[in-house]
Structures are given as structure tokens and as C-alpha cells.
Design an enzyme around this catalytic site. Structure first.
Site, PDB file in Angstrom:
ATOM      1  N   PRO A  12     -15.185   3.509 -56.776  1.00  0.00           N
ATOM      2  CA  PRO A  12     -14.497   3.164 -58.021  1.00  0.00           C
ATOM      3  C   PRO A  12     -14.171   1.689 -58.213  1.00  0.00           C
ATOM      4  O   PRO A  12     -13.867   1.283 -59.327  1.00  0.00           O
ATOM      5  CB  PRO A  12     -13.200   3.950 -57.893  1.00  0.00           C
ATOM      6  CG  PRO A  12     -12.958   3.987 -56.424  1.00  0.00           C
ATOM      7  CD  PRO A  12     -14.299   4.114 -55.794  1.00  0.00           C
ATOM      8  N   ASP A  35     -24.787  -2.003 -61.501  1.00  0.00           N
ATOM      9  CA  ASP A  35     -24.045  -1.949 -62.758  1.00  0.00           C
ATOM     10  C   ASP A  35     -22.837  -2.881 -62.761  1.00  0.00           C
ATOM     11  O   ASP A  35     -22.428  -3.391 -61.720  1.00  0.00           O
ATOM     12  CB  ASP A  35     -23.527  -0.526 -62.985  1.00  0.00           C
ATOM     13  CG  ASP A  35     -24.630   0.379 -63.500  1.00  0.00           C
ATOM     14  OD1 ASP A  35     -25.709  -0.120 -63.831  1.00  0.00           O
ATOM     15  OD2 ASP A  35     -24.381   1.605 -63.568  1.00  0.00           O
ATOM     16  N   LYS A  57     -23.990  -3.338 -68.614  1.00  0.00           N
ATOM     17  CA  LYS A  57     -23.627  -3.983 -69.870  1.00  0.00           C
ATOM     18  C   LYS A  57     -22.296  -4.677 -69.682  1.00  0.00           C
ATOM     19  O   LYS A  57     -21.437  -4.243 -68.933  1.00  0.00           O
ATOM     20  CB  LYS A  57     -23.575  -2.989 -71.019  1.00  0.00           C
ATOM     21  CG  LYS A  57     -22.971  -1.661 -70.674  1.00  0.00           C
ATOM     22  CD  LYS A  57     -23.073  -0.726 -71.859  1.00  0.00           C
ATOM     23  CE  LYS A  57     -22.682   0.673 -71.466  1.00  0.00           C
ATOM     24  NZ  LYS A  57     -22.638   1.608 -72.566  1.00  0.00           N
ATOM     25  N   GLY A  88     -21.246   2.519 -60.404  1.00  0.00           N
ATOM     26  CA  GLY A  88     -19.804   2.668 -60.188  1.00  0.00           C
ATOM     27  C   GLY A  88     -19.407   4.129 -60.019  1.00  0.00           C
ATOM     28  O   GLY A  88     -19.979   5.005 -60.673  1.00  0.00           O
ATOM     29  N   GLY A  89     -18.452   4.375 -59.139  1.00  0.00           N
ATOM     30  CA  GLY A  89     -17.973   5.743 -58.933  1.00  0.00           C
ATOM     31  C   GLY A  89     -19.067   6.619 -58.375  1.00  0.00           C
ATOM     32  O   GLY A  89     -19.734   6.266 -57.400  1.00  0.00           O
ATOM     33  N   ASP A  90     -19.255   7.765 -58.994  1.00  0.00           N
ATOM     34  CA  ASP A  90     -20.312   8.693 -58.603  1.00  0.00           C
ATOM     35  C   ASP A  90     -21.483   8.557 -59.583  1.00  0.00           C
ATOM     36  O   ASP A  90     -21.248   8.471 -60.795  1.00  0.00           O
ATOM     37  CB  ASP A  90     -19.761  10.126 -58.640  1.00  0.00           C
ATOM     38  CG  ASP A  90     -20.851  11.126 -58.304  1.00  0.00           C
ATOM     39  OD1 ASP A  90     -21.111  11.308 -57.107  1.00  0.00           O
ATOM     40  OD2 ASP A  90     -21.466  11.691 -59.236  1.00  0.00           O
ATOM     41  N   MET A 172     -13.297   6.235 -70.722  1.00  0.00           N
ATOM     42  CA  MET A 172     -13.627   5.295 -71.810  1.00  0.00           C
ATOM     43  C   MET A 172     -12.715   5.533 -73.013  1.00  0.00           C
ATOM     44  O   MET A 172     -11.620   6.030 -72.874  1.00  0.00           O
ATOM     45  CB  MET A 172     -15.110   5.422 -72.180  1.00  0.00           C
ATOM     46  CG  MET A 172     -15.973   5.284 -70.936  1.00  0.00           C
ATOM     47  SD  MET A 172     -17.731   5.438 -71.196  1.00  0.00           S
ATOM     48  CE  MET A 172     -18.042   7.039 -70.457  1.00  0.00           C
TER      49      MET A 172
HETATM   50  N1  SAH Z   1     -19.599   7.171 -62.650  1.00  0.00           N
HETATM   51  C1  SAH Z   1     -18.284   6.639 -62.896  1.00  0.00           C
HETATM   52  C2  SAH Z   1     -17.888   6.722 -64.354  1.00  0.00           C
HETATM   53  C3  SAH Z   1     -18.805   5.928 -65.253  1.00  0.00           C
HETATM   54  S1  SAH Z   1     -18.319   5.953 -66.935  1.00  0.00           S
HETATM   55  C4  SAH Z   1     -17.283   7.366 -61.994  1.00  0.00           C
HETATM   56  O1  SAH Z   1     -17.674   8.231 -61.214  1.00  0.00           O
HETATM   57  O2  SAH Z   1     -16.110   7.046 -62.053  1.00  0.00           O
HETATM   58  C5  SAH Z   1     -17.353   4.481 -67.022  1.00  0.00           C
HETATM   59  C6  SAH Z   1     -15.893   4.829 -67.226  1.00  0.00           C
HETATM   60  O3  SAH Z   1     -15.331   5.246 -65.999  1.00  0.00           O
HETATM   61  C7  SAH Z   1     -15.036   3.662 -67.659  1.00  0.00           C
HETATM   62  O4  SAH Z   1     -15.103   3.428 -69.047  1.00  0.00           O
HETATM   63  C8  SAH Z   1     -13.682   4.142 -67.252  1.00  0.00           C
HETATM   64  O5  SAH Z   1     -13.177   5.099 -68.146  1.00  0.00           O
HETATM   65  C9  SAH Z   1     -13.994   4.831 -65.959  1.00  0.00           C
HETATM   66  N2  SAH Z   1     -13.813   3.961 -64.776  1.00  0.00           N
HETATM   67  C10 SAH Z   1     -14.745   3.559 -63.905  1.00  0.00           C
HETATM   68  N3  SAH Z   1     -14.191   2.793 -62.928  1.00  0.00           N
HETATM   69  C11 SAH Z   1     -12.875   2.730 -63.197  1.00  0.00           C
HETATM   70  C12 SAH Z   1     -11.759   2.123 -62.565  1.00  0.00           C
HETATM   71  N4  SAH Z   1     -11.883   1.405 -61.428  1.00  0.00           N
HETATM   72  N5  SAH Z   1     -10.547   2.271 -63.129  1.00  0.00           N
HETATM   73  C13 SAH Z   1     -10.378   2.992 -64.245  1.00  0.00           C
HETATM   74  N6  SAH Z   1     -11.386   3.587 -64.894  1.00  0.00           N
HETATM   75  C14 SAH Z   1     -12.614   3.472 -64.380  1.00  0.00           C
END
Ligand code: SAH
Length: 332
Positions: A12, A35, A57, A88-90, A172
Site C-alpha cells: 500500500p 505505477d 498516471k 500498488g496494493g494488490d 477513489m
Molecule cells: N490495487 C490497489 C488499489 C488500486 S485503485 C490496492 O490493492 O489497494 C487506487 C485507489 O486505491 C486509490 O484511489 C485509493 O482509493 C486507494 N489507495 C491506494 N493506496 C492507498 C493508500 N496508501 N492510502 C489510501 N488509499 C489508497
């Protein structure tokens, strides 16, 4: 068949939250396509000669189309390279990773997916909200609210979503927060339900605003929160008063300039991150051999005649032992 493409979850925000498998895969590939939400430090896990390409983006710029990313992946594979798609994230959670996997599968390109810590899970942990609680929440809905209100209302069953689960996480959609909250209220969610917005979860720059479904939009506007951010709706938000731990640390958010020479910053950077501070590495000195090596060489030659040798830094220790071994001597 060896995988040629790796869809990797970067976690994250905090670079320490990448999985061991993703970190290892990152170190193996020829090309990294990453990304905007990927922490820059993670790129150091790639091979120094690996090509690192930003494909995310950024606000104010024309977004690079998904087609372009697909083209780059296929071009690299055609050129015989292995590719990490670092997201980012998963990679499969609102990340279009599944579209990339579909593309690879349709072309018969072997791939591997490494899950990542999703941002809502990190936001819950680092803002102290949990997402479930035995007494107040046993269900969660993950909802993406990015695009146009028309598209959202077409694809989301708001009348049900608004009250179906105790906890709702909105991805988002920060700019449309007010309209989203009104939609929840219009479909039966109590305006007094606690709500929180967490920006930049797990990073030292994390910011959290807490209110209710009725008040959160105005509070977030006043605080000037930006992206990336998540909105969490539900009684679990109340937990924050009790189980906050990250953004209460004394060094939380402090930007600390680390000026030590390159290669000697790891320990301190890690420790600062552990304290939720934001280390900025900017070496202002470099340790080099003396321009005239003669006095040092002379001192080493008669080292055994001294009663004491006082070493005042790690660099001194390194230089001393390097010179000892260069001249065929040792610690004795
Ligand atoms: N794949 C990612 C999400 C991608 S969509 C996941 O697993 O988290 C992108 C959205 O994820 C952002 O607009 C926001 O709403 C959220 N996001 C991603 N990283 C974040 C963070 N560090 N803090 C808060 N929201 C986050």
C-alpha cells in the site's frame, strides 16, 4: 514453462510491506513497469541493469492508456525479456491487473501473480480502524467510485449497497465525496454513521479525517486531503479512539534529513521508518582515500610500536584493515 511476466503487488505505500516473494521476483526480471502508487525505494530491489519504466498516471498529465501498458508488456516478452508489472496494493484489487492477466493468458504467455497488502487493509491497521469487529461489523463492501456518477449509479446497486454491509470502503472518488455520501443517506444509511478518510495510508505522510456520513465531505474539504485516499464508513471508525498507534508516535511524519555517506544509511533509515518518520537520504560527504597515502602507510608500518590505536569511526576501521591486509598483515 517458466513465467515470463510477474504481476506483483507492491503493497500500500510503506516499502516494508511488499511480500518476500514479490521482492525476490522483482530482483530477477529484465524490465519493471511500475505505477504511481509504488514507493520509489522498491525500485532498488530490481537489478541495477533492469529497465525501469513508469507507466502510471499522475494528476495533471494525460493518463497513459492501458493499451500502451499492454503493448509494452508484449514488446518486452517478444524481445525475450522477463517483465515485472509492479502495482500498488494488490494487483487484482481495482488495479486492472486482471485485464493484464487476461491478455497474457489469451496469448499463451506464462505468468505469475503475487498478491500484495491491499490499501484498505493497511489503512485500517495504520489509522486504527480495523474493518471488522465482533460487536460492530461482520461484513465489508469494497466499492470503487472513481468514474462518472452516471456510470457509478449504473454499475452499483446503491439502494442495497448503502445498507447491506456494516462497513463500506470506498476507493477513489474523493472529489465526489459529498455526492457519494448523499447517495448513501438517500438510500437509507444513517447520516450519523461514523466515517473516516485515510490519505496515503501506511506512509509517514498519512492523514486521517474522522466525521460522520453527514459531515465527512466538508471536513475532508477543509483539511485539504488529496489522493490516494480511501473512505471507510461504519461503526468500526470509532475504534480509532482506542487502537491508534501509528500516527501518535513522537516522530510520526517528521522529515529527517540523513546526510551520512552513501552505503551507510540503511540502519538509520530503517529505524526512522520504524518510528513513522520520513527519512530523506541526501549524502553530503564521501569517504575517500587520502590524496597522499604516505603518512598512513608509514603509520601502519610501525603499528606494532604503538600502545593504543584509537579508531573514531567505522570508516577508520575499514581503512585500517584494508591497509593491513593489502600489506600482508593482520589484526595481530
Ligand atoms: N490495487 C490497489 C488499489 C488500486 S485503485 C490496492 O490493492 O489497494 C487506487 C485507489 O486505491 C486509490 O484511489 C485509493 O482509493 C486507494 N489507495 C491506494 N493506496 C492507498 C493508500 N496508501 N492510502 C489510501 N488509499 C489508497
Amino acid at each position: 514453462m517458466q513465467p515470463r511476466v510477474f504481476l506483483l503487488g507492491a503493497g500500500p505505500g510503506d516499502p516494508g510491506l511488499i511480500t518476500r516473494r514479490a521482492a525476490r521476483r522483482l530482483g530477477e526480471v529484465d524490465v519493471v513497469l511500475y505505477d504511481a502508487l509504488v514507493h520509489p525505494d522498491l525500485l532498488a530491489l530490481a537489478r541495477p541493469d533492469a529497465e525501469k519504466v513508469f507507466v502510471g498516471k499522475r494528476a495533471g498529465r494525460v493518463s497513459q492508456r492501458q493499451d500502451d501498458i499492454h503493448r509494452r508488456i508484449l514488446e518486452a516478452v517478444d524481445a525475450g525479456k522477463t517483465v515485472a508489472r509492479l502495482k500498488g496494493g494488490d494487483p487484482y484489487l481495482f488495479g486492472r491487473g486482471s485485464e493484464e492477466a487476461e491478455l497474457l493468458a489469451s496469448r499463451g504467455i506464462p505468468f505469475e501473480v503475487v498478491p500484495g497488502v491491499p490499501s484498505p487493509i493497511a489503512a485500517a491497521a495504520y489509522a486504527g480502524l480495523a474493518l471488522t469487529h465482533r460487536e460492530s461489523s461482520s461484513s465489508i463492501a469494497y466499492v470503487t467510485a472513481t468514474e462518472s456518477p452516471e456510470k457509478d449509479s449504473a454499475s452499483h446497486d446503491w439502494p442495497r449497497l448503502a445498507t447491506a454491509t456494516q462497513t463500506i470502503v470506498l476507493f477513489m472518488g474523493l472529489r465526489r465525496l459529498e455526492a457519494l455520501m448523499e447517495t448513501l443517506i438517500a438510500h437509507g444509511r444513517d447520516a450519523s454513521t461514523p466515517a473516516a478518510v485515510v490519505e496515503r495510508a501506511s506512509l509517514p505522510s498519512q492523514r486521517t479525517v474522522v466525521g460522520t456520513v453527514g459531515t465527512i465531505a466538508a471536513l475532508v474539504r477543509d483539511a485539504g486531503l488529496g489522493t490516494p485516499a480511501l473512505t471507510i464508513v461504519g461503526d468500526v471508525v470509532r475504534l480509532r479512539d482506542k487502537v491508534r498507534w501509528f500516527d501518535t508516535r513522537p516522530l510520526f511524519g517528521a522529515r529527517v534529513l540523513v546526510m551520512r555517506p552513501e552505503g551507510q544509511t540503511d540502519g538509520i533509515v530503517e529505524r526512522l521508518r520504524d518510528e513513522a518518520a520520513d527519512p530523506i537520504v541526501m549524502p553530503i560527504l564521501r569517504i575517500a582515500a587520502p590524496t597522499d597515502p604516505a603518512p598512513f602507510a608509514r603509520a601502519i608500518e610501525k603499528l606494532s610500536t604503538y600502545h593504543w590505536v584509537v579508531l573514531t569511526s567505522a570508516n577508520g576501521v575499514d581503512a585500517l584493515f584494508a591497509e593491513l591486509s593489502r600489506t600482508g598483515r593482520d589484526a595481530r
